[in-house]
Every structure is written in structure tokens, then in C-alpha cells.
Design a protein around this motif. Structure first.
Motif, PDB file in Angstrom:
ATOM      1  N   MET A 157       0.837  -1.220   0.000  1.00  0.00           N
ATOM      2  CA  MET A 157       0.000   0.000   0.000  1.00  0.00           C
ATOM      3  C   MET A 157       0.862   1.257   0.000  1.00  0.00           C
ATOM      4  O   MET A 157       0.697   2.145   0.844  1.00  0.00           O
ATOM      5  CB  MET A 157      -0.954   0.000   1.190  1.00  0.00           C
ATOM      6  N   HIS A 160      -0.039   4.947   0.971  1.00  0.00           N
ATOM      7  CA  HIS A 160      -0.293   5.576   2.268  1.00  0.00           C
ATOM      8  C   HIS A 160       0.894   6.394   2.764  1.00  0.00           C
ATOM      9  O   HIS A 160       0.827   6.993   3.835  1.00  0.00           O
ATOM     10  CB  HIS A 160      -0.759   4.546   3.302  1.00  0.00           C
ATOM     11  N   ALA A 208      -9.229  -2.953   8.650  1.00  0.00           N
ATOM     12  CA  ALA A 208      -8.725  -1.646   9.083  1.00  0.00           C
ATOM     13  C   ALA A 208      -9.013  -1.391  10.559  1.00  0.00           C
ATOM     14  O   ALA A 208      -8.246  -0.707  11.249  1.00  0.00           O
ATOM     15  CB  ALA A 208      -9.334  -0.544   8.226  1.00  0.00           C
ATOM     16  N   TYR A 232      -8.117   3.950   3.755  1.00  0.00           N
ATOM     17  CA  TYR A 232      -7.530   2.639   3.419  1.00  0.00           C
ATOM     18  C   TYR A 232      -8.576   1.761   2.730  1.00  0.00           C
ATOM     19  O   TYR A 232      -8.270   1.086   1.730  1.00  0.00           O
ATOM     20  CB  TYR A 232      -7.023   1.956   4.684  1.00  0.00           C
TER      21      TYR A 232
END
Length: 283
Positions: A157, A160, A208, A232
Motif C-alpha cells: 500500500m 499511504h 482496518a 484505506y
């Protein structure tokens, strides 16, 4: 929410990882590979470990159980390594633990055969989370009791690290040419048909929600940790439906070893059934 345990003994560092994880024992009598909030990679690495690890487990992939570990730095006072002592002092409080798989073996593509269905599921999952760290150079997979296990999801990811560009980053293709499972003919279409419908907003919200509040606090651009969790979820949900159409699998890069992905044959790779007695995995 992840189970919370208390570290009771620091056993030994694992020097294979750049963040210097360590093996610890906890008050639940479990043994864990501990990843520290005080490591140089920062708390976002742990956030990625939790969201992607919990998502993988919910999708039926083999990811060791994750726990929250409370650390009192005093347990490292007897550790002779100055670097380890400094890491423990910087990591008091809540850290992340991964269930230790005793007697494990690191994945070797010449010793362990992976069928196209399983290879496809792993490659599709890595494309979803944009995992840049499952190549033949560093597979981040273990073989334990004859099964393939996935570890180390801190380098995922990547959006982020730059939330303003997250939407554009989540839309980018995934290059799996150097993926450790590329030579096994991963069945991407089958994996997408099976797994993509499972990646719902509710499922992502559950993953999450497992991230400790303290690791999400004070993120620039977000008014609350709930808003950050939602970001997210949005990024992964946007990626899930079509990422299989954007997985690139060309020839491996030229600096590959002589028997790297692309050159494995059935003659070199034993059948999975021949290794049912094999035990292994070392996080």
C-alpha cells in the motif's frame, strides 16, 4: 480487534530483516516474531502489516496470526547488543507480533512446487495490496508442515506514504514479472473470480479496524482516525475489482539468478505431494 499479550522475555533478534524484528515470549505462553514501533521504517509499516495480514487471513490465505504485544523495555536490559537495546528502549508500549512458526523453511522455488491456483491467489492478493516485496530476491514466504505461508507485508500500500496521490497510485498496474511465484503459471483469472467478490467494504473495514488507534493518530490531512481507516478501505476497494486486468507478467529482469523465475522446469521442481512430511518455517 487483535488479541493483546504482554512480552515476558526477549529471546533473540532476527537479522534477516532491515527492521531488526525479534523473537519474544509472551504471557499467553506463545512465541512471536515481534516488529517494533521504534524501528526506522516507522508505524506505517505496522499499519500495513495489520491491514494486509488481516485481509489475507480473511481471504483464506495462510498468514500467521497477528497479535498486539505490550512491551516493557526493561526486558531487554540484559541484551548485549547495543542496537537491540536502543530499539527496545524506543519501542515501549504497543508493538506487533506474528505467530512464530517453529522449524520453518524459507521458500525455495527449486524445492517447493506451487500449483497455478495457489500461485494465482497469492499474486492477485499481492497485486491488490501492491506488495513490492515478494520477488525472487526476497520471497517473504515460508514453508511450514508442507504448506505455503505469507509473511512481511510492511512494504505494501505504498500510496499511504503520500495520501494526496493515493487515488492515482491505487489505479496503477502491478508488475509481477519478478514475483517469486511467476514461474508457476499463476491462474490470475481464476483468483480474481474467486477473491474479488469477497473484498467488500465491510470486509476491508474489519481489517482496518484491527489497527491500534495510536498507530493512526495525527496523520496529516485527516480529521480523525475513522477518516483515515476509511481512506484505506476506499483505496483497496477501488483496486479490487479490476486489478487482475492490470497485472504485468513479462520476462524476469536480467539480473536474476541462473535458475530464477522463468527457468524452473518440472524436472527441477518436486511435486507437492512428495513433501507432505516436510516441516518448516522461519519468520
Amino acid at each position: 480487534m487483535l488479541e493483546e499479550v504482554v512480552a515476558t522475555r526477549y529471546v533473540t533478534p532476527l537479522r534477516e530483516g532491515g527492521s531488526l524484528p525479534g523473537i519474544v515470549e509472551a504471557d499467553d505462553l506463545g512465541t512471536y516474531v515481534m516488529k517494533f514501533t521504534g524501528a526506522g521504517q516507522g508505524r506505517k509499516t505496522l499499519v500495513a502489516e495489520v491491514i494486509c495480514g488481516q485481509l489475507g487471513r480473511r481471504l483464506g490465505l495462510r498468514v500467521p496470526e497477528l497479535v498486539r504485544i505490550e512491551l516493557d523495555p526493561v526486558i531487554g536490559l540484559a541484551e548485549p547488543d547495543q542496537e537491540v537495546q536502543e530499539l527496545l528502549r524506543a519501542s515501549g508500549g504497543l508493538n506487533l507480533g506474528m505467530d512464530f512458526l517453529p522449524g520453518s523453511l524459507g521458500f525455495d522455488p527449486l524445492a517447493y512446487q506451487v500449483d497455478p491456483r495457489e500461485a494465482g491467489r497469492v499474486v492477485w492478493f499481492d497485486a491488490l495490496i501492491n506488495n513490492v516485496d515478494r520477488s525472487w530476491r526476497n520471497p517473504n514466504m515460508l514453508v511450514w508442515h508442507g504448506d505455503l505461508w505469507l509473511i512481511d507485508h510492511g512494504a505494501t500500500m505504498i500510496w499511504h506514504h503520500n495520501w494526496p496521490g493515493a487515488k492515482a497510485s491505487a489505479a496503477t498496474p502491478y508488475n509481477a514479472s519478478d514475483h517469486a511465484l511467476a514461474p508457476f503459471g499463476p491462474d490470475i483469472a481464476s483468483a480474481a473470480a474467486e477473491l474479488a467478490p469477497l473484498v467488500t467494504r465491510d470486509l476491508l473495514a474489519e481489517a482496518a479496524a484491527d489497527v491500534p488507534e495510536a498507530w493512526l493518530a495525527d496523520e496529516p490531512g485527516f480529521d480523525s482516525t475513522d477518516a483515515l481507516r476509511e481512506a484505506y478501505v476506499d483505496a483497496l476497494l477501488a483496486r479490487a475489482g479490476t486489478i487482475h486486468e492490470r497485472i504485468i507478467m513479462d520476462a524476469p529482469t536480467a539480473d536474476g539468478p541462473s535458475r530464477a523465475p522463468g527457468w524452473i522446469s518440472e524436472r527441477l521442481a518436486p511435486r507437492h505431494d512428495d513433501r507432505t512430511s516436510e516441516e518448516g518455517a522461519r519468520p
